[in-house]
Scaffold this active site. Structure first.
Site, PDB file in Angstrom:
ATOM      1  N   ARG A 294       2.651  -1.549  -5.972  1.00 55.68           N
ATOM      2  CA  ARG A 294       2.724  -0.377  -6.717  1.00 55.68           C
ATOM      3  C   ARG A 294       3.866   0.552  -6.728  1.00 55.68           C
ATOM      4  O   ARG A 294       4.447   1.007  -7.451  1.00 55.68           O
ATOM      5  CB  ARG A 294       1.446   0.538  -6.217  1.00 55.68           C
ATOM      6  CG  ARG A 294       1.342   1.940  -6.718  1.00 55.68           C
ATOM      7  CD  ARG A 294       0.426   2.797  -5.861  1.00 55.68           C
ATOM      8  NE  ARG A 294      -0.562   1.754  -5.469  1.00 55.68           N
ATOM      9  CZ  ARG A 294      -1.839   1.910  -5.932  1.00 55.68           C
ATOM     10  NH1 ARG A 294      -2.159   2.473  -7.000  1.00 55.68           N
ATOM     11  NH2 ARG A 294      -2.785   0.939  -5.567  1.00 55.68           N
TER      12      ARG A 294
ATOM     13  N   CYS B 131     -16.629   2.905 -26.183  1.00 55.64           N
ATOM     14  CA  CYS B 131     -18.049   3.108 -26.158  1.00 55.64           C
ATOM     15  C   CYS B 131     -18.560   3.473 -24.678  1.00 55.64           C
ATOM     16  O   CYS B 131     -19.488   2.775 -24.121  1.00 55.64           O
ATOM     17  CB  CYS B 131     -18.932   2.288 -26.687  1.00 55.64           C
ATOM     18  SG  CYS B 131     -18.298   1.988 -28.504  1.00 55.64           S
ATOM     19  N   GLU B 132     -18.109   4.351 -24.164  1.00 55.65           N
ATOM     20  CA  GLU B 132     -18.379   4.719 -22.653  1.00 55.65           C
ATOM     21  C   GLU B 132     -18.050   6.221 -22.330  1.00 55.65           C
ATOM     22  O   GLU B 132     -16.770   6.469 -22.540  1.00 55.65           O
ATOM     23  CB  GLU B 132     -17.540   3.670 -21.822  1.00 55.65           C
ATOM     24  CG  GLU B 132     -17.717   3.735 -20.261  1.00 55.65           C
ATOM     25  CD  GLU B 132     -18.869   3.088 -20.056  1.00 55.65           C
ATOM     26  OE1 GLU B 132     -19.898   3.497 -19.129  1.00 55.65           O
ATOM     27  OE2 GLU B 132     -19.309   1.895 -20.667  1.00 55.65           O
TER      28      GLU B 132
ATOM     29  N   GLU C  88       4.607  -6.240   1.540  1.00 56.50           N
ATOM     30  CA  GLU C  88       4.202  -6.581   0.283  1.00 56.50           C
ATOM     31  C   GLU C  88       3.813  -5.273  -0.619  1.00 56.50           C
ATOM     32  O   GLU C  88       2.879  -5.081  -1.106  1.00 56.50           O
ATOM     33  CB  GLU C  88       2.759  -7.323   0.509  1.00 56.50           C
ATOM     34  CG  GLU C  88       2.915  -8.835   1.046  1.00 56.50           C
ATOM     35  CD  GLU C  88       1.778  -9.497   1.285  1.00 56.50           C
ATOM     36  OE1 GLU C  88       0.628  -8.673   1.216  1.00 56.50           O
ATOM     37  OE2 GLU C  88       1.863 -10.413   1.472  1.00 56.50           O
TER      38      GLU C  88
ATOM     39  N   ARG D 104      -8.245   2.209 -14.022  1.00 62.23           N
ATOM     40  CA  ARG D 104      -8.155   3.042 -12.836  1.00 62.23           C
ATOM     41  C   ARG D 104      -8.828   4.260 -12.473  1.00 62.23           C
ATOM     42  O   ARG D 104      -9.605   4.552 -11.573  1.00 62.23           O
ATOM     43  CB  ARG D 104      -6.703   3.282 -12.071  1.00 62.23           C
ATOM     44  CG  ARG D 104      -5.928   1.757 -11.940  1.00 62.23           C
ATOM     45  CD  ARG D 104      -4.610   1.896 -11.137  1.00 62.23           C
ATOM     46  NE  ARG D 104      -4.748   2.300  -9.982  1.00 62.23           N
ATOM     47  CZ  ARG D 104      -4.612   3.576  -9.590  1.00 62.23           C
ATOM     48  NH1 ARG D 104      -4.281   4.409 -10.373  1.00 62.23           N
ATOM     49  NH2 ARG D 104      -4.755   3.980  -8.084  1.00 62.23           N
TER      50      ARG D 104
ATOM     51  N   GLY E 164       0.749  -1.322  -0.013  1.00 61.08           N
ATOM     52  CA  GLY E 164      -0.077  -0.177  -0.320  1.00 61.08           C
ATOM     53  C   GLY E 164       0.676   1.233   0.003  1.00 61.08           C
ATOM     54  O   GLY E 164       0.338   2.358   0.149  1.00 61.08           O
TER      55      GLY E 164
HETATM   56  N1  PLP Z   1      -0.986  -7.170  -0.132  1.00 65.70           N
HETATM   57  C1  PLP Z   1      -2.187  -7.357  -0.514  1.00 65.70           C
HETATM   58  C2  PLP Z   1      -2.890  -8.274   0.440  1.00 65.70           C
HETATM   59  C3  PLP Z   1      -3.046  -6.444  -1.241  1.00 65.70           C
HETATM   60  O1  PLP Z   1      -4.396  -6.751  -1.220  1.00 65.70           O
HETATM   61  C4  PLP Z   1      -2.471  -5.562  -2.164  1.00 65.70           C
HETATM   62  C5  PLP Z   1      -3.200  -4.752  -2.924  1.00 65.70           C
HETATM   63  O2  PLP Z   1      -4.344  -4.866  -3.255  1.00 65.70           O
HETATM   64  C6  PLP Z   1      -1.072  -5.362  -1.825  1.00 65.70           C
HETATM   65  C7  PLP Z   1      -0.245  -6.225  -0.903  1.00 65.70           C
HETATM   66  C8  PLP Z   1      -0.134  -4.584  -2.948  1.00 65.70           C
HETATM   67  O3  PLP Z   1      -0.705  -3.060  -2.466  1.00 65.70           O
HETATM   68  P1  PLP Z   1       0.152  -2.138  -3.443  1.00 65.70           P
HETATM   69  O4  PLP Z   1       0.593  -2.448  -4.793  1.00 65.70           O
HETATM   70  O5  PLP Z   1      -0.757  -0.666  -3.165  1.00 65.70           O
HETATM   71  O6  PLP Z   1       1.383  -1.792  -2.854  1.00 65.70           O
END
Ligand code: PLP
Length: 482
Positions: A338, A410-411, A335, A379, A293
């Site tokens: 992005r 088409c949106e 994890e 997005r 995140g």
């Molecule tokens: N881990 C989990 C369980 C997630 O659901 C997500 C994204 O939805 C991520 C990691 C990665 O998030 P980000 O790409 O925002 O770092």
């Protein structure tokens, strides 16, 4: 045109032509066509390394180990899985498909995790076959699914983490904020008042029932009756199944988070739950995953989270929490997805129709249509996400117009950039780049309107390499059984 939101390899030459890692956009368009996702390999690798080093060094200072898992959902291909693994990251997958890509890349099973709120039995079996390092269970029923699968095949207990929701609501949009209560992911750490009618009357028949009704853990009867949170019930349920090895607790609070305090609050909640479980059962789980995140810059002037800063802040915070709780620190993992791949990517389009539209307030908005749209970047339509675009193939005059970059679908919601100043002479044939599209662009792409998905082209040291080829109409028609 250097710096965020563009990847570090992006330069604009004196002739106005932009290049990525030494390859100019005309050459990219000529060789690979548009639209195309362009990935700056060195930039991606640098970000992966920066996250790993920042967390390793900050957590070493508090005496804790840490693993960085690249969240493959952001974008996964065989090459990208290899790059991040070469940079010392592990890979987090959330479906059988992502798992297949990571395995094709040769990532050892023990360096892989499997997420998902509705894993199929086939996905669970595949993860067990691959010997994944952890399966992150997301519901009570899934605990039994995984345990039953292990029981059926025999062998070692499966390493399991329980995904919990901490009530921390973080990130830019409700659909990407995953740790508040009213959503599908994880098990809440809150203890809701439960009417007597909801409590299970009969003796336990599954581990989930066992957790709700009372279970034997480490040989001792543990009462997990009415007062327990779903998260505690799940942890007890895992402990009650000998086919599972409870590795730890997982929390992911959302995406595109720019305020780090949410991570600290969530970490404290998870460490508290871990201490409560230890008090209850004597089992102090070894690992805590704090999810991904980490926010990035999508627009000029926005500032991404700095990995060194955030790693130090989180490390200091978990150290304080563990001290307050009187428990030793676990091994941690994070994890990011992005933050590794997002800024490394841009999407290259060719401008087609340009149409000025007079607004109610008298202003004129120039609608700039490109040869892709919501099928390659959903997005903005899904989350109202904002992006930045520039004309990249030539020098433009100083005069600009208020523009909206729209796709060919088409949106009317097919908008890629809601509002951006573009050169007043923007015209058909111009090359236009949208910044920071490396994450959740290709991975969320669709074939809406039977538009084939663009290729992913990596650029490094002046050379290009196709990571994922462009889809063709033949690819689409091959699925159509007539
Ligand atoms: N881990 C989990 C369980 C997630 O659901 C997500 C994204 O939805 C991520 C990691 C990665 O998030 P980000 O790409 O925002 O770092």
């Amino acid at each position: 045109m250097t710096g965020e939101p563009w990847s570090t390899g992006v330069r604009r030459g004196p002739d106005g032509v932009v290049s990525v890692a030494g390859v100019d956009v005309h050459a990219l368009a000529a060789e690979h066509g548009t639209p195309a996702y362009v990935l700056d390999e060195a930039d991606l690798r640098t970000r992966a390394r920066a996250y790993r080093r920042a967390f390793e060094s900050a957590f070493a200072q508090i005496g804790a180990g840490v693993d960085v898992y690249y969240a493959g959902k952001a974008f996964l291909s065989v090459a990208v899985a290899r790059w991040v693994h070469e940079e010392g990251l592990r890979v987090d997958t959330s479906t059988g498909g992502e798992l297949a890509v990571a395995l094709r890349a040769g990532i050892p099973g023990e360096h892989l995790g499997l997420h998902g709120n509705n894993k199929s039995t086939a996905e669970i079996a595949r993860a067990l076959d691959a010997g994944v390092g952890r399966i992150i269970v997301d519901s009570l029923v899934e605990i039994d699914r995984v345990a039953d699968a292990v029981a059926a095949r025999g062998g070692e207990p499966a390493p399991v983490m329980v995904r919990v929701t901490t009530g921390v609501h973080a990130g830019g949009h409700e659909y990407i904020s995953t740790a508040h209560e009213d959503q599908k992911f994880g098990l809440s750490i809150a203890t809701p008042p439960r009417p007597a009618s909801e409590q299970v009357a009969a003796g336990p028949t599954t581990s989930a029932d066992a957790a709700v009704n009372g279970a034997a853990v480490n040989g001792a009867a543990v009462d997990s009756g009415a007062g327990d949170s779903p998260a505690m019930c799940a942890l007890l349920a895992v402990l009650a199944r000998p086919e599972l090895r409870l590795l730890g607790i997982h929390s992911h609070i959302g995406s595109q988070i720019l305020d780090p305090s949410g991570f600290e609050v969530a970490a404290r909640a998870v460490l508290t739950l871990r201490a409560q479980l230890a008090e209850r059962t004597g089992v102090l789980v070894d690992e805590v995953d704090l999810g991904g995140g980490y926010g990035i810059a999508y627009l000029p002037g926005e500032v991404a989270l700095d990995p060194d800063r955030i790693a130090k802040d989180i490390a200091a915070s978990v150290q304080g929490s563990a001290r307050d709780l009187g428990t030793p620190l676990p091994r941690f993992s994070i994890e990011p997805g992005r933050a590794i791949v997002g800024p490394a990517g841009l999407t290259l389009y060719t401008v087609g129709t340009v149409k000025p539209v007079r607004l109610d307030d008298g202003r004129v908005r120039t609608y700039v249509s490109i040869d892709g749209g919501m099928s390659d970047n959903i997005r903005p339509a899904l989350y109202g996400a904002q992006y930045h675009a520039e004309v990249v193939g030539r020098l433009a005059g100083p005069e600009t117009v208020l523009a909206r970059v729209v796709g060919k679908h088409c949106e009317s919601g097919d908008i890629v950039v809601h509002e951006v100043q573009l050169p007043a002479d923007v015209r058909a044939g111009d090359l236009l780049a949208v910044a920071a599209t490396g994450a959740y662009g290709r991975s969320m792409a669709s074939n809406y309107n039977h538009v084939p998905r663009p290729p992913v082209v990596a650029v490094a040291d002046g050379a290009t390499r196709v990571l994922v080829r462009r889809e063709t109409e033949d690819d689409l028609l091959a699925l159509d059984q007539g």
